[in-house]
Design a protein around this motif. Structure first.
Motif, PDB file in Angstrom:
ATOM      1  N   UNK A 100     -14.494 -15.471  24.078  1.00 39.67           N
ATOM      2  CA  UNK A 100     -13.173 -15.600  23.457  1.00 39.67           C
ATOM      3  C   UNK A 100     -12.948 -14.479  22.443  1.00 39.67           C
ATOM      4  N   UNK A 101     -13.995 -14.152  21.674  1.00 37.80           N
ATOM      5  CA  UNK A 101     -13.882 -13.063  20.693  1.00 37.80           C
ATOM      6  C   UNK A 101     -13.626 -11.734  21.400  1.00 37.80           C
ATOM      7  N   UNK A 102     -14.340 -11.499  22.492  1.00 38.57           N
ATOM      8  CA  UNK A 102     -14.152 -10.259  23.235  1.00 38.57           C
ATOM      9  C   UNK A 102     -12.759 -10.205  23.857  1.00 38.57           C
ATOM     10  N   UNK A 103     -12.316 -11.339  24.383  1.00 33.55           N
ATOM     11  CA  UNK A 103     -10.984 -11.381  24.992  1.00 33.55           C
ATOM     12  C   UNK A 103      -9.906 -11.042  23.967  1.00 33.55           C
ATOM     13  N   UNK A 104     -10.067 -11.539  22.759  1.00 34.60           N
ATOM     14  CA  UNK A 104      -9.086 -11.268  21.711  1.00 34.60           C
ATOM     15  C   UNK A 104      -9.057  -9.788  21.345  1.00 34.60           C
ATOM     16  N   UNK A 105     -10.221  -9.123  21.410  1.00 33.69           N
ATOM     17  CA  UNK A 105     -10.307  -7.716  21.038  1.00 33.69           C
ATOM     18  C   UNK A 105      -9.838  -6.789  22.148  1.00 33.69           C
ATOM     19  N   UNK A 106     -10.242  -7.093  23.385  1.00 35.75           N
ATOM     20  CA  UNK A 106     -10.042  -6.120  24.465  1.00 35.75           C
ATOM     21  C   UNK A 106      -8.907  -6.475  25.408  1.00 35.75           C
ATOM     22  N   UNK A 107      -8.741  -7.733  25.694  1.00 41.90           N
ATOM     23  CA  UNK A 107      -7.750  -8.083  26.708  1.00 41.90           C
ATOM     24  C   UNK A 107      -6.519  -8.764  26.131  1.00 41.90           C
ATOM     25  N   UNK A 108      -6.636  -9.252  24.915  1.00 37.25           N
ATOM     26  CA  UNK A 108      -5.563 -10.032  24.280  1.00 37.25           C
ATOM     27  C   UNK A 108      -5.174 -11.257  25.116  1.00 37.25           C
ATOM     28  N   UNK A 109      -6.062 -11.597  26.035  1.00 34.58           N
ATOM     29  CA  UNK A 109      -5.830 -12.802  26.845  1.00 34.58           C
ATOM     30  C   UNK A 109      -6.822 -13.847  26.375  1.00 34.58           C
ATOM     31  N   UNK A 110      -6.391 -14.707  25.478  1.00 38.63           N
ATOM     32  CA  UNK A 110      -7.294 -15.683  24.877  1.00 38.63           C
ATOM     33  C   UNK A 110      -7.212 -17.044  25.557  1.00 38.63           C
ATOM     34  N   UNK A 111      -6.609 -17.079  26.748  1.00 40.61           N
ATOM     35  CA  UNK A 111      -6.497 -18.343  27.457  1.00 40.61           C
ATOM     36  C   UNK A 111      -7.877 -18.899  27.792  1.00 40.61           C
ATOM     37  N   UNK A 112      -8.062 -20.173  27.563  1.00 41.95           N
ATOM     38  CA  UNK A 112      -9.334 -20.819  27.886  1.00 41.95           C
ATOM     39  C   UNK A 112      -9.648 -20.680  29.364  1.00 41.95           C
ATOM     40  N   UNK A 113      -8.629 -20.700  30.202  1.00 40.36           N
ATOM     41  CA  UNK A 113      -8.839 -20.628  31.648  1.00 40.36           C
ATOM     42  C   UNK A 113      -9.518 -19.323  32.049  1.00 40.36           C
ATOM     43  N   UNK A 114      -9.153 -18.212  31.389  1.00 36.55           N
ATOM     44  CA  UNK A 114      -9.751 -16.920  31.724  1.00 36.55           C
ATOM     45  C   UNK A 114     -11.241 -16.916  31.390  1.00 36.55           C
ATOM     46  N   UNK A 115     -11.596 -17.458  30.236  1.00 35.88           N
ATOM     47  CA  UNK A 115     -12.997 -17.538  29.833  1.00 35.88           C
ATOM     48  C   UNK A 115     -13.763 -18.484  30.755  1.00 35.88           C
ATOM     49  N   UNK A 116     -13.166 -19.626  31.042  1.00 34.10           N
ATOM     50  CA  UNK A 116     -13.821 -20.588  31.934  1.00 34.10           C
ATOM     51  C   UNK A 116     -14.068 -19.992  33.314  1.00 34.10           C
TER      52      UNK A 116
END
Length: 315
Positions: A100-116
């Motif tokens: 989630x931290x990486x998504x916020x920094x690099x992809x700006x996609x903080x959706x739980x579904x993307x991480x899951x």
């Protein structure tokens, strides 16, 4: 240069002080290909991977990644992801929190579904809430792969991705990489595991002392005209031995340390592929069942050893 190449390198040279880490490297990696990078320690693999990830810049030569020329002052283009010397992770955070931290920094996609989704792809969904400090090396490698997948890379660069993986984990990671390539992404990976490279890669580049000593399809390293050592297990070892001794190009190895590690049912042979094919045909005609026929050292490993030893001897 191939217009469809994901990576094009011409004359790539990199110095660290007086040390030449990469010496006039030529590299061409097609889109949708899994390309292996092989070499002994100190050959320049990590340096080359670092250039592909934008962690360093070449001192000479031209490097194009995903159609973009990489300058000394420019980072790697969008669409490149991966890791060198192991993934960088926060040990006090859970697997999910890391992503989630990486998504916020690099992809700006903080959706739980993307991480899951990426956790599920690498087989870590069941430990998503566990802190990374308790992860094994293999689990960390898989989490690093998940972090790279978050960005939906067009070029994935991995350094020893099978480190610490058990057979099930390795199979899982192989499946992920194969699916990525089938979807059009390009994967460049380094490994000391020849079985991984033979299972995954369509082409390999072999480095020795900072230079390319081979680059091309694996079948060119199959050594069809060069004798390799094989283990042969049959239903009738005595008849198999007699047949082998009577087959041109096949040599039964009498004095070899490997013999002492094999049981009485196994013959150790040295033969090129054509002679081995003739031996198998003769055994079939003699009603001798072939229960195992396998190289003692894989063709890729044999070629790797021969090429790197030649390069070292020429220095």
């Amino acid at each position: 240069m191939d217009a469809t190449a994901a990576v094009r390198g011409r004359g790539i040279t990199k110095y660290f002080g007086d040390v030449v880490a990469l010496d006039n490297i030529e590299l061409n990696v097609a889109q949708g290909q899994i390309h292996g990078l092989v070499g002994p320690n100190g050959a320049g693999k990590t340096t080359l991977l670092g250039l592909l990830l934008g962690l360093a810049a070449a001192d000479q030569g031209r490097l194009e990644i995903l159609g973009t020329a990489v300058a000394r002052t420019s980072p790697a283009p969008e669409g490149v992801a991966g890791f060198v010397d192991g993934p960088g992770l926060y040990p006090s955070l859970s697997a999910r929190q890391n992503l989630a931290a990486l998504a916020a920094l690099r992809t700006r996609d903080t959706r739980t579904a993307a991480v899951d989704d990426v956790l599920d792809q690498v087989g870590l969904a069941d430990v998503a809430e566990d802190k990374v400090r308790g992860f094994s090396l293999g689990m960390r490698q898989r989490l690093g792969l998940a972090a790279a997948l978050l960005t939906k890379p067009r070029l994935l660069v991995l350094d020893e991705p099978s480190n610490g993986l058990d057979p099930a984990g390795k199979k899982h990671v192989h499946g992920v990489l194969a699916r990525l390539a089938a979807q059009g992404a390009t994967v460049v990976l380094s490994s000391h595991r020849m079985d991984d490279l033979e299972a995954l890669c369509s082409e390999v580049t072999i480095l020795a002392t900072g230079r390319v000593v081979f680059s091309g399809p694996l079948h060119k390293l199959s050594a069809e005209n060069r004798a390799l050592d094989y283990r042969l297990r049959t239903s009738d070892p005595h008849a198999a031995r007699t047949t082998a001794l009577g087959t041109a190009g096949v040599h039964v190895i009498e004095s070899c340390d490997a013999v002492n590690r094999l049981d009485a049912e196994v013959l150790l042979l040295r033969a090129p592929v054509a002679a081995l094919d003739e031996l198998v045909a003769r055994l079939v005609r003699a009603d001798v069942a072939v229960r195992e026929l396998a190289p003692v050292v894989s063709p890729l490993e044999a070629a790797f050893l021969a090429l790197t030893e030649q390069q070292e001897a020429s220095r």
